[in-house]
Design a protein around this motif. Structure first.
Motif, PDB file in Angstrom:
ATOM      1  N   ALA A 193       0.826  -1.204   0.000  1.00 46.64           N
ATOM      2  CA  ALA A 193       0.000   0.000   0.000  1.00 46.64           C
ATOM      3  C   ALA A 193       0.860   1.255   0.000  1.00 46.64           C
ATOM      4  N   GLY A 194       2.061   1.148   0.546  1.00 44.24           N
ATOM      5  CA  GLY A 194       2.985   2.271   0.536  1.00 44.24           C
ATOM      6  C   GLY A 194       2.823   3.187   1.727  1.00 44.24           C
ATOM      7  N   ARG A 195       3.883   3.895   2.057  1.00 43.14           N
ATOM      8  CA  ARG A 195       3.828   4.857   3.148  1.00 43.14           C
ATOM      9  C   ARG A 195       2.883   5.992   2.786  1.00 43.14           C
ATOM     10  N   ARG A 196       2.024   6.339   3.734  1.00 42.41           N
ATOM     11  CA  ARG A 196       1.018   7.386   3.545  1.00 42.41           C
ATOM     12  C   ARG A 196       0.147   7.097   2.318  1.00 42.41           C
ATOM     13  N   ASP A 197      -0.035   5.797   2.031  1.00 35.92           N
ATOM     14  CA  ASP A 197      -0.896   5.352   0.935  1.00 35.92           C
ATOM     15  C   ASP A 197      -0.398   5.864  -0.425  1.00 35.92           C
ATOM     16  N   ARG A 198       0.911   6.010  -0.570  1.00 36.30           N
ATOM     17  CA  ARG A 198       1.505   6.439  -1.835  1.00 36.30           C
ATOM     18  C   ARG A 198       2.039   5.219  -2.585  1.00 36.30           C
ATOM     19  N   ARG A 199       1.568   5.020  -3.782  1.00 36.65           N
ATOM     20  CA  ARG A 199       2.042   3.912  -4.604  1.00 36.65           C
ATOM     21  C   ARG A 199       1.939   4.287  -6.081  1.00 36.65           C
ATOM     22  N   VAL A 200       2.822   3.720  -6.864  1.00 30.91           N
ATOM     23  CA  VAL A 200       2.903   3.979  -8.302  1.00 30.91           C
ATOM     24  C   VAL A 200       2.981   2.644  -9.013  1.00 30.91           C
ATOM     25  N   ILE A 245       7.124  -1.462 -12.644  1.00 26.70           N
ATOM     26  CA  ILE A 245       7.737  -0.759 -11.524  1.00 26.70           C
ATOM     27  C   ILE A 245       7.854  -1.714 -10.353  1.00 26.70           C
ATOM     28  N   ASP A 246       9.061  -1.957  -9.908  1.00 32.12           N
ATOM     29  CA  ASP A 246       9.321  -2.846  -8.782  1.00 32.12           C
ATOM     30  C   ASP A 246       8.996  -2.109  -7.488  1.00 32.12           C
ATOM     31  N   PRO A 247       7.987  -2.564  -6.743  1.00 27.89           N
ATOM     32  CA  PRO A 247       7.604  -1.854  -5.516  1.00 27.89           C
ATOM     33  C   PRO A 247       8.682  -1.872  -4.442  1.00 27.89           C
ATOM     34  N   ALA A 248       9.583  -2.858  -4.500  1.00 24.15           N
ATOM     35  CA  ALA A 248      10.647  -2.934  -3.503  1.00 24.15           C
ATOM     36  C   ALA A 248      11.704  -1.860  -3.730  1.00 24.15           C
ATOM     37  N   LEU A 249      11.820  -1.376  -4.970  1.00 29.14           N
ATOM     38  CA  LEU A 249      12.825  -0.367  -5.291  1.00 29.14           C
ATOM     39  C   LEU A 249      12.228   1.028  -5.441  1.00 29.14           C
ATOM     40  N   GLY A 254       7.745   9.976  -8.083  1.00 30.57           N
ATOM     41  CA  GLY A 254       6.796  10.507  -9.045  1.00 30.57           C
ATOM     42  C   GLY A 254       7.395  11.057 -10.317  1.00 30.57           C
ATOM     43  N   LYS A 255       8.695  10.929 -10.512  1.00 32.12           N
ATOM     44  CA  LYS A 255       9.324  11.485 -11.710  1.00 32.12           C
ATOM     45  C   LYS A 255       8.854  10.782 -12.979  1.00 32.12           C
ATOM     46  N   CYS A 256       8.524   9.503 -12.861  1.00 28.81           N
ATOM     47  CA  CYS A 256       8.069   8.748 -14.039  1.00 28.81           C
ATOM     48  C   CYS A 256       6.709   9.231 -14.531  1.00 28.81           C
ATOM     49  N   LEU A 257       5.930   9.795 -13.632  1.00 24.82           N
ATOM     50  CA  LEU A 257       4.593  10.250 -14.012  1.00 24.82           C
ATOM     51  C   LEU A 257       4.651  11.357 -15.055  1.00 24.82           C
ATOM     52  N   GLY A 258       5.628  12.217 -14.907  1.00 20.69           N
ATOM     53  CA  GLY A 258       5.702  13.362 -15.808  1.00 20.69           C
ATOM     54  C   GLY A 258       6.242  13.058 -17.184  1.00 20.69           C
ATOM     55  N   VAL A 259       6.930  11.922 -17.342  1.00 23.21           N
ATOM     56  CA  VAL A 259       7.544  11.630 -18.643  1.00 23.21           C
ATOM     57  C   VAL A 259       6.754  10.603 -19.451  1.00 23.21           C
ATOM     58  N   CYS A 260       5.798   9.924 -18.851  1.00 25.53           N
ATOM     59  CA  CYS A 260       5.021   8.919 -19.598  1.00 25.53           C
ATOM     60  C   CYS A 260       4.139   9.625 -20.624  1.00 25.53           C
ATOM     61  N   PRO A 261       4.323   9.362 -21.895  1.00 25.68           N
ATOM     62  CA  PRO A 261       3.568  10.087 -22.933  1.00 25.68           C
ATOM     63  C   PRO A 261       2.102   9.684 -23.049  1.00 25.68           C
ATOM     64  N   THR A 262       1.739   8.532 -22.503  1.00 24.57           N
ATOM     65  CA  THR A 262       0.358   8.061 -22.658  1.00 24.57           C
ATOM     66  C   THR A 262      -0.431   8.061 -21.353  1.00 24.57           C
ATOM     67  N   ALA A 267      -0.823   6.586 -10.172  1.00 23.61           N
ATOM     68  CA  ALA A 267      -0.364   6.812  -8.805  1.00 23.61           C
ATOM     69  C   ALA A 267      -1.531   7.266  -7.954  1.00 23.61           C
ATOM     70  N   THR A 268      -1.389   7.096  -6.657  1.00 23.94           N
ATOM     71  CA  THR A 268      -2.428   7.527  -5.715  1.00 23.94           C
ATOM     72  C   THR A 268      -2.190   8.957  -5.248  1.00 23.94           C
ATOM     73  N   PHE A 269      -1.275   9.647  -5.886  1.00 24.49           N
ATOM     74  CA  PHE A 269      -0.991  11.034  -5.545  1.00 24.49           C
ATOM     75  C   PHE A 269      -0.708  11.790  -6.828  1.00 24.49           C
ATOM     76  N   THR A 270      -0.730  13.083  -6.737  1.00 24.67           N
ATOM     77  CA  THR A 270      -0.444  13.920  -7.894  1.00 24.67           C
ATOM     78  C   THR A 270       0.817  14.734  -7.629  1.00 24.67           C
ATOM     79  N   MET A 271       1.577  14.912  -8.657  1.00 23.63           N
ATOM     80  CA  MET A 271       2.796  15.704  -8.541  1.00 23.63           C
ATOM     81  C   MET A 271       2.461  17.180  -8.710  1.00 23.63           C
ATOM     82  N   PRO A 272       3.037  18.028  -7.872  1.00 27.04           N
ATOM     83  CA  PRO A 272       2.776  19.464  -8.028  1.00 27.04           C
ATOM     84  C   PRO A 272       3.348  19.984  -9.333  1.00 27.04           C
ATOM     85  N   LYS A 273       2.623  20.900  -9.940  1.00 23.19           N
ATOM     86  CA  LYS A 273       3.086  21.470 -11.198  1.00 23.19           C
ATOM     87  C   LYS A 273       4.229  22.441 -10.938  1.00 23.19           C
TER      88      LYS A 273
END
Length: 285
Positions: A193-200, A245-249, A254-262, A267-273
């Motif tokens: 589930a991730g710390r503070r419910d953060r997962r990608v 994405i390996d959850p153990a690593l 959130g850097k991958c969120l901004g570069v994925c073209p599709t 993720a359960t969170f949003t990256m600030p603009k």
């Protein structure tokens, strides 16, 4: 009359002899059961979901007593308080267990995957997958019949009518794994589930080449590898045109969120603009 009395006495005698044989057999082969099994079983939810990998709650309690500890055994439905009480019964220290949750490896909504075919058959994902590709062109995506919602004993999954995709309620999900086993296309995965419910995670399972995958679903992973090159923790790999994405690593930076073209990465969170800096008005020309 005498014949009737003799028959009754004969049947009664046979019944008495049979009862005596059963009593002696039960006493001779009686196996004492550890009372801790009943104590532990009474603490368990009794869902018999199989999330622990055993047949049910009773089998889980028996395994706990047989091992003498909770090493390698985990009930995903029971909370930390229940596991602490079980550990107390066993006379061992409770081991902290990282909370798990189910995620959907598909983001092919009705908008991303428009309906292409008409299906006239049983509304079951397993049946539809066996006889057809589904109502949409992607042979890897969610079929939307809701088999996962049917097997979930905790009401943690529901079909979103706007996207026709299952949505997992993080508050109700116990990571029992019933939905994972039921999905014929293996689109559900149990992840921390991730710390503070953060997962990608990568919400796609299409292994076709990028152009083909994008043609059938605008939200498909195209295997471009931008996310893998951007990840500073080497948590992302691309195999058979699909990123994982390996959850153990993963550190959920959130850097991958901004570069994925599709937008295949969810993720359960949003990256600030990041606002662009204004041009320096004093810059010399």
């Amino acid at each position: 009359m005498h014949l009737l009395i003799y028959s009754i006495l004969l049947l009664g005698g046979l019944g008495l002899i049979g009862a005596l044989v059963l009593y002696v057999t039960a006493r001779k082969f009686h196996v004492e059961e550890d009372p801790r099994i009943d104590a532990i079983a009474s603490l368990l939810p009794g869902a018999n979901c199989g999330g622990c990998g055993l047949k049910g709650c009773r089998d889980f309690a028996t395994q706990c007593v047989a091992c003498g500890n909770l090493s390698g055994i985990h009930c995903p439905v029971s909370g930390p308080e229940t596991l602490a009480r079980i550990a107390s019964i066993l006379g061992v220290d409770a081991q902290a267990q990282e909370r798990q949750i189910a995620v959907l490896k598909c983001n092919g909504s009705c908008q991303a995957r428009p309906q292409q075919y008409v299906y006239d058959g049983a509304l079951s994902c397993s049946v539809m997958d066996a006889v057809a590709v589904g109502t949409r062109a992607c042979a890897f995506g969610c079929l939307g019949c809701g088999d996962c919602t049917t097997v979930c004993k905790f009401g943690a999954i529901a079909i979103d009518e706007s996207t026709m995709l299952p949505v997992v309620d993080s508050e109700k999900c116990t990571a029992c794994g019933a939905c994972v086993s039921e999905c014929p296309r293996h689109l559900l995965e149990i992840r921390p589930a991730g710390r503070r419910d953060r997962r990608v995670w990568v919400a796609c399972s299409n292994r076709e080449r990028g152009a083909i995958a994008r043609k059938v679903c605008s939200a498909a992973c195209i295997g471009c590898g931008k996310c893998a090159r951007t990840c500073p923790f080497s948590a992302i790999t691309v195999t058979d045109n699909l990123a994982y994405i390996d959850p153990a690593l993963c550190k959920t930076c959130g850097k991958c969120l901004g570069v994925c073209p599709t937008g295949a990465i969810q993720a359960t969170f949003t990256m600030p603009k990041v606002e662009s800096k204004p041009a320096d008005v004093f810059q010399t020309i």
